[in-house]
Design a protein around this motif. Structure first.
Motif, mmCIF file in Angstrom:
data_model
loop_
_atom_site.group_PDB
_atom_site.id
_atom_site.type_symbol
_atom_site.label_atom_id
_atom_site.label_comp_id
_atom_site.label_asym_id
_atom_site.label_seq_id
_atom_site.Cartn_x
_atom_site.Cartn_y
_atom_site.Cartn_z
ATOM 1 N N GLN A 1 3.691 27.119 7.908
ATOM 2 C CA GLN A 1 3.040 26.196 6.969
ATOM 3 C C GLN A 1 4.077 25.364 6.226
ATOM 4 O O GLN A 1 3.903 24.152 6.041
ATOM 5 N N ILE A 2 5.178 26.020 5.819
ATOM 6 C CA ILE A 2 6.232 25.297 5.101
ATOM 7 C C ILE A 2 6.887 24.269 6.021
ATOM 8 O O ILE A 2 7.126 23.117 5.630
ATOM 9 N N TYR A 3 7.173 24.697 7.266
ATOM 10 C CA TYR A 3 7.823 23.786 8.212
ATOM 11 C C TYR A 3 6.929 22.584 8.515
ATOM 12 O O TYR A 3 7.392 21.442 8.559
ATOM 13 N N THR A 4 5.638 22.846 8.716
ATOM 14 C CA THR A 4 4.690 21.754 8.971
ATOM 15 C C THR A 4 4.647 20.798 7.789
ATOM 16 O O THR A 4 4.616 19.573 7.964
ATOM 17 N N ALA A 5 4.651 21.363 6.578
ATOM 18 C CA ALA A 5 4.650 20.514 5.383
ATOM 19 C C ALA A 5 5.916 19.664 5.308
ATOM 20 O O ALA A 5 5.873 18.492 4.910
ATOM 21 N N MET A 6 7.048 20.249 5.720
ATOM 22 C CA MET A 6 8.311 19.498 5.720
ATOM 23 C C MET A 6 8.254 18.334 6.713
ATOM 24 O O MET A 6 8.676 17.216 6.408
ATOM 25 N N VAL A 7 7.715 18.614 7.916
ATOM 26 C CA VAL A 7 7.614 17.554 8.925
ATOM 27 C C VAL A 7 6.687 16.454 8.435
ATOM 28 O O VAL A 7 6.989 15.258 8.550
ATOM 29 N N LYS A 8 5.548 16.863 7.865
ATOM 30 C CA LYS A 8 4.587 15.866 7.370
ATOM 31 C C LYS A 8 5.194 15.017 6.254
ATOM 32 O O LYS A 8 4.959 13.810 6.186
ATOM 33 N N SER A 9 5.986 15.666 5.406
ATOM 34 C CA SER A 9 6.585 14.917 4.289
ATOM 35 C C SER A 9 7.611 13.910 4.785
ATOM 36 O O SER A 9 7.940 12.943 4.096
ATOM 37 N N GLY A 10 8.129 14.141 6.007
ATOM 38 C CA GLY A 10 9.091 13.205 6.579
ATOM 39 C C GLY A 10 8.441 11.939 7.117
ATOM 40 O O GLY A 10 9.131 10.977 7.444
ATOM 41 N N TYR A 11 7.126 11.961 7.255
ATOM 42 C CA TYR A 11 6.401 10.774 7.721
ATOM 43 C C TYR A 11 5.977 9.949 6.514
ATOM 44 O O TYR A 11 5.178 10.395 5.697
ATOM 45 N N VAL A 12 6.529 8.761 6.394
ATOM 46 C CA VAL A 12 6.154 7.871 5.298
ATOM 47 C C VAL A 12 5.782 6.516 5.866
ATOM 48 O O VAL A 12 6.309 6.084 6.892
ATOM 49 N N ALA A 13 4.851 5.874 5.201
ATOM 50 C CA ALA A 13 4.463 4.515 5.585
ATOM 51 C C ALA A 13 5.083 3.541 4.599
ATOM 52 O O ALA A 13 5.160 3.813 3.398
ATOM 53 N N THR A 14 5.537 2.416 5.101
ATOM 54 C CA THR A 14 6.142 1.398 4.247
ATOM 55 C C THR A 14 5.116 0.319 3.913
ATOM 56 O O THR A 14 4.026 0.260 4.506
ATOM 57 N N ASN A 15 5.483 -0.548 2.990
ATOM 58 C CA ASN A 15 4.605 -1.681 2.676
ATOM 59 C C ASN A 15 4.395 -2.558 3.906
ATOM 60 O O ASN A 15 3.324 -3.140 4.090
ATOM 61 N N ASN A 16 5.418 -2.650 4.750
ATOM 62 C CA ASN A 16 5.271 -3.440 5.977
ATOM 63 C C ASN A 16 4.224 -2.823 6.906
ATOM 64 O O ASN A 16 3.447 -3.537 7.543
ATOM 65 N N ASP A 17 4.212 -1.463 6.983
ATOM 66 C CA ASP A 17 3.195 -0.791 7.794
ATOM 67 C C ASP A 17 1.805 -1.082 7.250
ATOM 68 O O ASP A 17 0.865 -1.363 8.006
ATOM 69 N N ALA A 18 1.668 -0.988 5.927
ATOM 70 C CA ALA A 18 0.369 -1.221 5.295
ATOM 71 C C ALA A 18 -0.080 -2.665 5.488
ATOM 72 O O ALA A 18 -1.248 -2.938 5.785
ATOM 73 N N LYS A 19 0.863 -3.589 5.327
ATOM 74 C CA LYS A 19 0.520 -5.003 5.497
ATOM 75 C C LYS A 19 0.137 -5.290 6.947
ATOM 76 O O LYS A 19 -0.808 -6.051 7.218
ATOM 77 N N ALA A 20 0.833 -4.662 7.885
ATOM 78 C CA ALA A 20 0.516 -4.861 9.299
ATOM 79 C C ALA A 20 -0.892 -4.355 9.611
ATOM 80 O O ALA A 20 -1.643 -4.990 10.365
ATOM 81 N N ARG A 21 -1.265 -3.222 9.032
ATOM 82 C CA ARG A 21 -2.614 -2.700 9.247
ATOM 83 C C ARG A 21 -3.654 -3.651 8.649
ATOM 84 O O ARG A 21 -4.691 -3.913 9.266
#
Length: 700
Positions: free
Chosen positions: A164-184
């Motif tokens: 659970q901790i490792y999965t949380a660490m991997v998930k926390s490594g995924y971030v979206a940028t303003n460019n990603d949001a604007k592209a969507r």
């Protein structure tokens, strides 16, 4: 002295005998431990071995914990767990993960037997760590068996916590940028309008395009990662059923008929008349059934719907002592005699359960005291007695029984002993329409007796319809002859001559247990993967209802999907590529009008299409076409573009860009949540794709 002399004379023979025995002893030990050069490991993951003995112990433990699970299912489950354990363990070690007592308690707190146990809940109905810790301290001295069980489960809880901790660490490594949001945002709101000429692949018949095995293999080799596979086998088989012949069935029918009427037998030097099933005394029937039937006598009273479906009316309407049959049901010839009928054999009843805190199986959310639950049940009874039509609504709103609250609180066809004693006693000892509040260990039940059904007690003689020894011998001979012929002649030809259908199984995996059309047949899978089985090998297998003769068609160790399986996916792709080339030859011209005239396809318009949906009207989803339209300047015409469903030529008319937003926070949160969810679900798959996994189970 004579004996010693004989021993000396035969000393060489004794030495050889003793040596042979020792050799046999050693050989036996070698075989038990894995044989000469045979691995003692069931497999390995990135060089970490999985010992056979430990693996088999875990499989056996799983089979004990889950009665009904097959050995292959247990093996597959344990194998998956072991692979994950090693792969995640490597990641835990690299990340330096460690867990403490609180982490372990949090895992235990997620288990329903602890999370919903009132013993561990606080006043707010939440799991209380202090209470759980107190419980652990107490059982260490008062209940060593329970303490041992908790200790045995602690390593599993620690691993779960680290995952659970490792999965949380991997998930926390995924971030979206303003460019990603604007592209969507732009993908969902920018709009393009364009004209197009479209010639679908379906304009050319599939049978006009051939796709060879070599082309499929070449395509897979270009995309090896996408089409990689475990070693596979393809087989074909016929099944020869060992079933009763018409003569066998007639003989069984005559046997059951012979039991119906009185018969004369010669006993103790004189003729004795023995009563038959039809005319013997009712009290003699059970012993007669047990002596003559393949299914023993059952004294249970049953309602009409539980009688044989096709003959329920005939049997239920019998008068006491009458017989129905012979009839065929469930693979048996049967005759049935009515022994008794009684009213109230089963009951339909409705109830509303009002649980209280501390009652058996009460949910953690239940807060009522016993006194409050009784008062609530009494109030509901008053409402029901005033208007019985409200029962279903009141059950849905108030009942703590999830099994009945959504169907008006109703249980139908309740038989004696099915419910707890107090509930059972009330519904069977009171008339239809009677209502009351009844207390059980589960709480207070507001009960209404809705209906009572007549039940019958019958006696049935059943003779299983089985093949005779003669028929069995003939079936065996047929199967053996087929096996012999199929080793020398084409399998299809032999099957056709024997009037048997050939079943093809394109993809067998080493871990498979079931085979299409046969169910669980692990033995055939093991044979197909045996090192001694080569393509073309034929073998006969005994199955529960006859014989299967199988031929090993193909041995695939290439690491790519079997061609027959890949054809289903790849052939349409290659076929469409070939169709596209033919279609391009027809779509000549520099303008849409010219291409329309040359191809016979009209010019159409797609209005206000977004990249997010990429939907071309009357065509379907075409991301490549819509993307090309956005990329073209207004007024410009494209070349020929191969899409998902055909070939296009497009001319962009307008591109309407959405107004910029002050911020894209709502899109940012949505994109990030989607990416994190996807990342968590892909961890195990990603680790396996990049691991060196050796699976030796099929060799064991």
């Amino acid at each position: 002295m004579a004996v010693l002399s004989k021993i000396r004379e035969r000393s060489l023979i004794l030495i050889l005998v003793i040596g042979f025995c020792l050799f046999a002893f050693v050989i036996g030990d070698v075989i038990k431990s894995g044989g000469f050069g045979v691995t003692r490991n069931i497999g390995s993951v990135n060089g970490t071995d999985i010992p056979v003995q430990e693996f088999l112990e875990k499989v056996n433990n799983l089979e004990r914990r889950q009665p009904g699970i097959s050995p292959t299912q247990a093996s597959n489950a344990v194998w998956s767990e072991e692979v994950d354990r090693i792969l995640f363990g490597e990641r835990f070690e690299q990340a330096g993960l460690r867990v403490g007592k609180d982490h372990v308690i949090n895992i235990f707190a997620q288990a329903p037997q602890f999370a919903q146990n009132p013993q561990f809940l606080n006043a707010a109905g939440q799991f209380d760590k202090a209470k759980f810790n107190e419980f652990l301290v107490n059982i260490k001295t008062t209940d060593p068996q329970m303490w041992g069980l908790m200790e045995a489960n602690t390593p599993v809880a620690e691993t779960t916590a680290m995952r659970q901790i490792y999965t949380a660490m991997v998930k926390s490594g995924y971030v979206a940028t303003n460019n990603d949001a604007k592209a969507r945002y732009e993908a969902e709101n920018n709009k393009v309008t364009f004209d197009y000429v479209y010639v679908p692949f379906s304009s050319i018949n599939d049978d006009e395009i051939t796709v060879s095995d070599d082309e499929i293999i070449a395509y897979m080799k270009k995309n090896e990662k996408k089409y990689k596979s475990q070693p596979t086998r393809s087989i074909e088989y016929v099944k020869i059923e060992d079933k009763a012949s018409a003569e066998d069935e007639l003989e069984i029918r005559e046997r059951i008929n012979s039991l119906l009427n009185s018969r004369v037998e010669y006993r103790d030097g004189k003729n004795d008349t023995l009563p038959g099933f039809k005319d013997m005394k009712l009290e003699e029937v059970p012993d007669f059934v047990n002596a003559n039937s393949d299914i023993k006598y059952d004294s249970t009273y049953v309602v009409k719907k539980n009688l044989p479906k096709d003959h329920a009316d005939d049997i239920f309407d019998l008068a006491k002592g009458e017989v129905f049959g012979p009839y065929v049901e469930g693979g048996y010839y049967k005759v049935t005699r009515m022994l008794d009928k009684k009213d109230g054999g089963s009951v339909k009843a409705s109830h509303i359960l009002i649980a209280y805190k501390g009652a058996m199986r009460a949910a953690p959310t239940v807060e009522l005291t016993k006194e409050e639950a009784k008062a609530k049940a009494d109030d509901l009874l008053k409402q029901i007695n005033a208007d019985a039509s409200k029962f279903g609504v009141l059950a849905a709103q108030n009942s703590d029984d999830p099994g009945s609250k959504n169907n008006g609180g109703t249980y139908d066809n309740i038989t004696p002993g099915q419910m707890v004693p107090a509930f059972d006693e009330f519904i069977f000892n009171n008339p239809v329409g009677k209502t009351a509040v009844v207390e059980t260990d589960f709480g207070y039940h507001v009960i209404k007796v809705d209906a009572k059904y007549e039940a019958v007690r019958v006696a049935t003689i059943a003779l299983e319809i089985l093949p005779s020894d003669k028929t069995g011998d003939q079936t065996y001979a047929k199967a053996s002859q087929f096996e012999l012929d199929a080793t020398e002649k084409p399998f299809e030809e032999v099957a056709k001559a024997a009037n048997l259908n050939v079943v093809n199984v394109a993809k067998l995996l080493p871990s498979d247990e079931s085979i299409q059309g046969l169910g669980s047949q692990r033995g055939i899978v093991l044979w197909a993967f045996s090192k001694d089985s080569e393509a073309g090998a034929v073998k006969r297998f005994d199955v529960s209802d006859g014989y299967v003769i199988a031929r090993l068609k193909d041995v695939n160790e290439s690491g790519l999907m079997p061609v027959e399986e890949a054809r289903l996916v790849i052939a349409p792709i290659i076929r469409n590529e070939k169709k596209a080339e033919q279609i391009k030859g027809k779509m000549t011209g520099d303008t849409l009008e010219a291409v329309s005239q040359a191809s016979g396809s009209k010019v159409s318009t797609a209005e206000n299409v977004t990249m997010g949906s990429a939907m071309v009207p009357t065509v379907g989803v075409e991301p490549k076409i819509v993307g090309s339209a956005f990329a073209l300047e207004a007024g410009k015409t494209s070349g020929l573009i191969v899409g998902k469903s055909g070939v296009f030529k497009i001319a962009t008319k307008t591109v309407e860009k959405a107004a910029e937003l002050p911020n894209y926070n709502s899109y940012l949160a949505r994109v990030e949540k989607q990416e994190k969810t996807a990342a968590a679900s892909r961890i195990s798959t990603a680790l396996k794709e990049n691991a060196d996994i050796e699976d030796n189970r099929v060799k064991m």
